[in-house]
Each structure stands twice: as C-alpha cells, then as structure tokens.
Design a protein around this motif. Structure first.
Motif, mmCIF file in Angstrom:
data_model
loop_
_atom_site.group_PDB
_atom_site.id
_atom_site.type_symbol
_atom_site.label_atom_id
_atom_site.label_comp_id
_atom_site.label_asym_id
_atom_site.label_seq_id
_atom_site.Cartn_x
_atom_site.Cartn_y
_atom_site.Cartn_z
ATOM 1 N N THR A 55 -9.460 -5.120 -6.964
ATOM 2 C CA THR A 55 -7.876 -4.954 -6.586
ATOM 3 C C THR A 55 -6.942 -4.387 -7.659
ATOM 4 O O THR A 55 -6.501 -3.407 -7.707
ATOM 5 C CB THR A 55 -7.140 -6.127 -5.527
ATOM 6 N N SER A 73 -4.146 -6.622 -2.299
ATOM 7 C CA SER A 73 -5.312 -6.857 -1.400
ATOM 8 C C SER A 73 -5.194 -6.739 0.111
ATOM 9 O O SER A 73 -4.087 -7.465 0.451
ATOM 10 C CB SER A 73 -5.708 -8.268 -1.974
ATOM 11 N N PRO A 74 -5.857 -5.815 0.583
ATOM 12 C CA PRO A 74 -5.751 -5.932 2.283
ATOM 13 C C PRO A 74 -6.750 -6.889 3.129
ATOM 14 O O PRO A 74 -6.920 -6.756 4.060
ATOM 15 C CB PRO A 74 -6.143 -4.496 2.470
ATOM 16 N N VAL A 77 -5.173 -7.828 6.346
ATOM 17 C CA VAL A 77 -4.808 -6.597 7.219
ATOM 18 C C VAL A 77 -6.156 -5.668 7.353
ATOM 19 O O VAL A 77 -6.022 -4.685 8.325
ATOM 20 C CB VAL A 77 -3.387 -5.867 6.914
ATOM 21 N N ARG A 80 -5.173 -0.596 4.326
ATOM 22 C CA ARG A 80 -3.786 -0.270 4.097
ATOM 23 C C ARG A 80 -3.812 1.343 3.871
ATOM 24 O O ARG A 80 -5.054 1.686 2.864
ATOM 25 C CB ARG A 80 -3.232 -0.783 3.057
ATOM 26 N N HIS A 93 -7.100 1.898 1.457
ATOM 27 C CA HIS A 93 -7.598 0.864 0.629
ATOM 28 C C HIS A 93 -8.290 -0.195 2.052
ATOM 29 O O HIS A 93 -7.263 -0.721 2.357
ATOM 30 C CB HIS A 93 -6.466 0.157 -0.283
#
Length: 174
Positions: A55, A73-74, A77, A80, A93
């Motif tokens: 990241t 950091s995704p 989710v 992103r 990302h």
C-alpha cells in the motif's frame, strides 16, 4: 541487476529488476518513479507479506499519477477508484486478499471494463487476475519476517508480455 529479454511467448517474463528499499519513504518514492512508466491499460500485481509495503508503494503511485483522494488499503472495500486530477489515467486500487474465487469473483469488480482507460493495481492478485491481460507488471516485495524492526525490502519487478518487453525497468533502480 537486469535479466535478459525472455522468450517471445507473451505469458513469459520479459524483464526483471531487483531494487533494495530501506525505508517507507523510499518505497513511496519507488511508486512515484514507477508511475512515470505507467499508462492507461497497465495492470500491476503486488505481492508480499503483510506489512511489506504494497500500500505504501501504491500511495506513491497515486502521487506520481496525480490522482484524487488518499490512497489507503482497500482491504475492506476491496477496490477504490482514484480519478485523475489532470489528464492522466485513473488509478484503480484493488486488494484481493479477502477474495478466494479467482477471476470469477474478480469479474464482479468489472476490472476488464476499467482496464483500457485505467492503471489497475492489485494487491494479493496472484492466481486471480492474470487472465485480464497478457501484459502485466509483477512486483514481489520481500521483507524480513518475525520480530524485527528491519525496514529493508527487496523488490523484484518483472515485466510480462509485449508491453513490457521494451520498457527499461532499470531506470527505477537509479
């Protein structure tokens, strides 16, 4: 150290460069330098242990690409999208750590639709996104594991496919 060009099979590695990074700021700077080589349609796959710097490198990529939003950091989710603040490509990302279904599960993210106009960075993407394109840049970040405060990372960048056959990845080691 640069490996010679590989076979003409687009699935085979074409170039590899190893870079030693000794701090998070150097990892971020590597991302900023790498961003200058990237263009819309590029797929970058990052692998390495937890805390290796994936990241942090991507944060530098975002800075180098001039995208909107803080790159974080995704993990929760999954993906992103960071639109460009200028005329460059957006950064998508993706953190595939929690995905176990390979490309089928990744298809829900419509990465194949985003790829032509974006730079897509996938953490933990091995075995999950290779089918998106014959051309990709793989970065493997090695770090000391266990109870250590060692900040040294060894980053191996491998260009795969025709897109990376002529790219001079050695400029990243400068």
């Amino acid at each position: 150290m640069e490996a010679p060009a590989g076979p003409h099979d687009p699935a085979e590695p074409t170039r590899a460069v190893e870079i030693t990074v000794t701090s998070p700021e150097q990892m971020r700077e590597l991302g900023r330098r790498l961003a200058k080589l990237l263009r819309a349609g590029d797929l970058v796959m990052l692998s390495g242990e937890l805390g290796a710097g994936k990241t942090t490198l991507t944060r530098g990529l975002g800075e180098g690409l001039g995208v909107r939003g803080a790159v974080t950091s995704p993990t929760f989710v999954i993906a992103r999208v960071h639109p460009s603040l200028g005329d460059g490509p957006p950064l998508v990302h993706v953190d595939a750590y929690r995905l176990s279904g390979g490309l089928d599960e990744m298809e829900d993210l419509d990465l194949d639709v985003s790829l032509p106009e974006s730079v897509i960075v996938v953490e933990w993407g091995e075995g999950k996104v290779e089918e998106l394109t014959d051309d990709r840049l793989q970065l493997v970040i090695h770090r000391a594991v266990g109870d250590t405060t060692d900040e040294v990372r060894h980053v191996t960048l491998t260009g795969i496919g025709a897109r990376w056959a002529e790219a001079d990845l050695s400029v990243l080691a400068a």
